[in-house]
Design a protein around this motif. Structure first.
Motif, PDB file in Angstrom:
ATOM      1  N   LEU A 400      57.863  18.364  54.732  1.00  0.00           N
ATOM      2  CA  LEU A 400      58.201  18.987  53.448  1.00  0.00           C
ATOM      3  C   LEU A 400      59.255  18.165  52.701  1.00  0.00           C
ATOM      4  N   ALA A 401      60.010  17.367  53.434  1.00  0.00           N
ATOM      5  CA  ALA A 401      60.993  16.495  52.788  1.00  0.00           C
ATOM      6  C   ALA A 401      60.342  15.227  52.245  1.00  0.00           C
ATOM      7  N   ALA A 402      59.122  14.956  52.682  1.00  0.00           N
ATOM      8  CA  ALA A 402      58.465  13.705  52.305  1.00  0.00           C
ATOM      9  C   ALA A 402      58.044  13.727  50.837  1.00  0.00           C
ATOM     10  N   ASP A 403      57.969  12.540  50.259  1.00  0.00           N
ATOM     11  CA  ASP A 403      57.469  12.442  48.887  1.00  0.00           C
ATOM     12  C   ASP A 403      55.975  12.763  48.832  1.00  0.00           C
ATOM     13  N   ARG A 404      55.277  12.416  49.897  1.00  0.00           N
ATOM     14  CA  ARG A 404      53.874  12.781  50.031  1.00  0.00           C
ATOM     15  C   ARG A 404      53.559  12.981  51.503  1.00  0.00           C
ATOM     16  N   SER A 405      52.592  13.859  51.764  1.00  0.00           N
ATOM     17  CA  SER A 405      52.145  14.033  53.143  1.00  0.00           C
ATOM     18  C   SER A 405      50.621  13.901  53.196  1.00  0.00           C
ATOM     19  N   ARG A 446      59.280  23.231  46.720  1.00  0.00           N
ATOM     20  CA  ARG A 446      57.899  22.781  46.558  1.00  0.00           C
ATOM     21  C   ARG A 446      57.131  23.664  45.584  1.00  0.00           C
ATOM     22  N   GLY A 474      48.589  24.251  49.522  1.00  0.00           N
ATOM     23  CA  GLY A 474      49.511  23.355  48.827  1.00  0.00           C
ATOM     24  C   GLY A 474      50.636  22.841  49.705  1.00  0.00           C
ATOM     25  N   VAL A 476      50.363  20.375  52.001  1.00  0.00           N
ATOM     26  CA  VAL A 476      50.270  18.926  52.183  1.00  0.00           C
ATOM     27  C   VAL A 476      49.695  18.330  50.904  1.00  0.00           C
ATOM     28  N   THR A 477      49.916  17.034  50.730  1.00  0.00           N
ATOM     29  CA  THR A 477      49.467  16.415  49.480  1.00  0.00           C
ATOM     30  C   THR A 477      47.982  16.100  49.512  1.00  0.00           C
ATOM     31  N   PHE A 478      47.568  15.410  50.560  1.00  0.00           N
ATOM     32  CA  PHE A 478      46.163  14.997  50.652  1.00  0.00           C
ATOM     33  C   PHE A 478      45.651  15.261  52.066  1.00  0.00           C
TER      34      PHE A 478
END
Lengths: 563, 563
Positions: A400-405, A446, A474, A476-478
């Motif tokens: 959740l801290a990542a710019d994308r997951s 988020r 929602g 994770v990103t992809f």
């Protein structure tokens, strides 16, 4: 484990212990500890300057950080901490100016970030740990010296007609106070903005009754009453603490953190990092607990620094600081986890179910601070959620801290056809106890402005979610599948490495903190960005700039255009 | 790419009118106005670039600002404003890149500030004026083009498989979107931060259904249904407005603003400025009303642009823009007022007592926006409160906006022994209707965290306060007497001129906005500071930087170190 070497050509090492301090003395006397700053002039972390007048550099602040941490874990009996100076007539002259003038831009910025985090940690100890900090300014506190005092809950200044508090950066150096001073003066101490303006233009600062009237300090104390007043205030601050009474609890020792390193890897017990300089990537893997969680907090106290959550937090903390300082060209950090999600959640439950236990409380807040460090790290952060991972509860915060997951849909058919699909699980650790600097959880951040999505995510608590579910919610990103996975990750990483590192830093500093602002986010977002700009301008850092000309007897030559 | 030159050999002029527009067409049809962007490629405000693809420079934005203002004052019947493009297949390509690459740092920053203010003004019209903006993106909106759309309340994007919205600054130029894009994407439109991250790395942007799902636009509309949908949405937005019905109110004409200038002075009817280049000071004097306030709003409608509050606001607005753009070396602005405090307060009362009158409402909000412009101006602001001044109510805001104020205790014995002492008076205008960008009044900002002092100040409403009273209440910074006055002011001004202009800009940007943050303060404080830093870094603006290399076919050469 190779010995820490010279930090500028070699590697800066953040691990230390009181017996190795060169600049601080830590003395504990029942509920009150005294941290005495007595900087060794010859003890600069890099050569080229003397640390006169209790001025400091990164090495001095590494020791302060260590002391603040140890007070929380090793001294449950300590309820008030007095910060004072071992020098005559000077508390602290702030960050060493010759060090600043000689340092590359990136070093200055990273140094300021770490000192800011340590001062936020002092405020966190006061607020959440029942360890209240008292600044006992037995001499002038200038620049970063006053900013250190501002991080304390109560400020005493000796009233002797010469001692003062000051923020002389603007008039003397052409830069801003770099450790939250401007923000804390107005937003924490509520100094009126016009008085604050005047104050920040006086190199000699303000002392005595005026410093009290302007709210710059809490008390101005004659030297004759100094020792007694400091002792009284410390005792009063200690009296309001809810920490265990003296003798009723034993601290746990923060034993030396095992760490090994080569040119291409760093390894701790639970955390490893592969340093890929060609791609500009650090691949970080965090391992979940090897064992089941203890049945009760007694087991945690017994395991001490070996308890998984504490151990993994210390390792992450050290790794973040190491990579930030020593590997500025590794612009992307890729996080993976490995292990049992159920065990992670069980460890979380044990701590969160016993938050009234002083040690559980300390571990939770330490994890919180370490995750906050990640949030303000100027590196792109990707999380890869693969089969065998344990992105659950506290470990899910990494994603959740990542710019994308990226969450693998299904499994890697070739590599491990028998694996179960990668899953993530929301746990109680995601729902409150680990807020970001903006005061929101990473889930709230988020889903800012989308209460329905937030409620749906919250409702999934405890359910292992596959990539399809996680993407739908929602979280994770992809969610690429086996066929697309390698290519998609490769492109994401390569692309990141092709972008302007500065623009990425600015992008991430903005996107990671939507929504409300706090003292912390203002310091890291607004104040730091202004300081970065000023530090990189010729008026400060150019050959004729104020920072470079300080102490030469020559005045700075300014381009007078206002921007 | 040629070396950056001075972009303004002459003086940039912000006064314009629709008949002189080169880049916009304004068409009003009952309750709906259409603002069509159709940029003249050859119409750059400075030579050296072509404004292709509806890209813009300061000249284009000056016209937009004028149109937004005129819609509010000249068209009370307009309730919805459609912003669209006169070009085929492109809405707007954003700020012109060659202009940015060729401009000095200060020009870029000042340009971004003004465009930001105009976009905030669009949101202000939507929120406070019943004029709701609709972005009708009939082609791709890229960079500043999409940021212009983000300032609108509702965004329609044509769904034709090629039109998209995009923020390509980071991947193409190595900088950030400079007009609030990052903040509005997350904080206004609530795009999820990881999707926002992905979006800001795609030069080609996102269109169609995905743009809607990600909340980047509100609707994707097939070309066949385009005209009708735009008309329907505009009518719906107009229907929710409380502005006067068509035909029931007459606008007032914003007649040409008389202004004269020499090399050392600018003069309007009520506002004059002496430009002292030696001392780096603009001495600004604002005159109060020549006449009594009209008995009722009918008189204001009749006086139109001649009504004092409106006239003085227009003059201040133009002066701020002029000095910011044309006089970057005048780093200190000194404000004085002259006239009748009672008349100022009477004018305030008339407007505030009739805030349901559309014109009164417009004048108040325009004054609010103009004072906000002062708050974000990168110049040190001093207010001098002398006998014969009228720092009362709305005019007192000038002193409250200052970084410091000096209030003469007593009178100038030599100059004017018969004068009454200088007084200030708090009025209703200080207690709510003129908030700063942080959402607080300037009094609330001043007394942040000190409710007692705020209450005492509020309680003095209507009482003329001498220097002693005003200082006691904390409403002014210093109250020197006749003997000390000249020397104290001289030192303050000289000292200001001796400091680093960059450090002053950073200091003021922090101190002026203590307390809560809003979209506006985040854009001006956080985002702008990051953008300033990035703009001044070699990775963007250096000879091998992305901004300078754009369009040359060469890739930028980045220093890969993360700072």
């Amino acid at each position: 484990m190779p010995e820490p070497k010279d930090p500028s050509p070699g590697r800066v090492e953040f691990r230390t212990a009181p017996e190795r301090y060169r600049h601080w003395r830590l003395a504990v006397d029942g509920p009150v500890a005294v941290l005495t700053m007595d900087v060794d002039e010859q003890g600069g972390i890099v050569p080229g300057y003397e640390l006169k007048l209790n001025s400091y550099d990164l090495g001095v602040d590494i020791e302060l950080y260590d002391a603040v941490q140890r007070l929380r874990f090793e001294h449950p009996e300590v309820k008030a901490v007095v910060i004072t100076s071992g020098k005559d007539k000077v508390f602290c002259a702030g960050a060493n100016i010759r060090m600043l003038a000689a340092s590359p831009h990136g070093w200055k910025v990273n140094f300021c970030k770490f000192t800011n985090e340590t001062r936020n940690g002092i405020e966190d100890a006061t607020e959440n740990s029942g360890q209240t900090y008292l600044a006992a300014l037995n001499g002038t506190a200038s620049g970063g010296g006053y900013e250190l005092a501002l991080a304390c809950d109560h400020i005493l200044l000796v009233d002797d007609r010469s001692s003062a508090v000051a923020l002389p950066e603007l008039p003397l150096l052409g830069v801003l106070p770099g450790t939250g001073g401007l923000t804390r003066v107005t937003d924490k101490r509520h100094v009126r903005r016009d008085l604050a303006d005047y104050f920040a233009t006086r190199p000699e600062g303000v002392g005595g009754g005026k410093a009290v009237r302007w709210r710059l300090v809490d008390e101005a104390v004659p030297r004759a009453a100094w020792q007694q007043t400091v002792a009284e205030r410390a005792a009063e601050l200690a009296a309001r603490s809810a920490r265990p009474a003296n003798g009723t609890a034993s601290g746990i020792e923060l034993t030396p953190l095992p760490k090994s390193g080569t040119d291409t890897a760093l390894a701790y017990r639970h955390v490893t990092a592969t340093l890929d300089r060609g791609r500009g990537v650090a691949e970080i893997t965090v391992k979940g607990p090897d064992d089941e969680a203890p049945a009760a907090m007694a087991g945690v106290h017994e395991q001490g620094a070996g308890f998984w959550t504490l151990a993994v937090t210390r390792e992450l903390d050290d790794l973040i600081l190491d990579l930030r300082t020593n590997e500025p060209e590794l612009g992307t950090w890729v996080f993976r986890t490995r292990g049992s999600a159920e065990r992670v959640l069980a460890h979380d439950r044990l701590l969160l179910g016993n938050a009234d236990d002083w040690l559980a409380n300390e571990i939770i807040h330490y994890l919180k601070r370490t995750l906050k460090r990640l949030d303000v790290t100027s590196r792109s952060i990707l999380a890869l959620i693969e089969p065998g991972s344990c992105f659950a509860g506290s470990m899910l915060e990494l994603a959740l801290a990542a710019d994308r997951s990226y969450h693998l849909a299904g499994i890697f058919e070739d590599k491990d056809p028998d694996a179960g699909p990668a899953e993530i699980t929301i746990g109680p650790a995601n729902l409150g106890p680990l807020p970001m600097g903006n005061g929101l959880t990473r889930l709230q951040t988020r889903f800012l402005g989308d209460d329905k999505a937030l409620a749906a995510a919250d409702k999934s608590e405890g359910e292992p979610l596959t990539a399809e579910d996680a993407e739908q919610l929602g979280l994770v990103t992809f969610a690429p599948d086996d066929i697309d996975w390698d290519e998609e990750i490769r492109i994401a990483v390569e692309e990141r490495a092709s972008f302007s590192p500065d623009a990425l830093t600015g992008l991430e500093a903005n996107y990671r903190f939507p929504g409300p602002e706090t003292l912390e986010t203002k310091i890291f977002g607004r104040l730091t960005a202004w300081q970065n700009w000023i530090f990189s301008r010729p008026n400060a850092a150019g050959p004729d700039g104020a920072l470079r000309r300080f102490g030469t007897g020559q005045r700075a030559a300014f381009d007078r255009k206002r921007v």
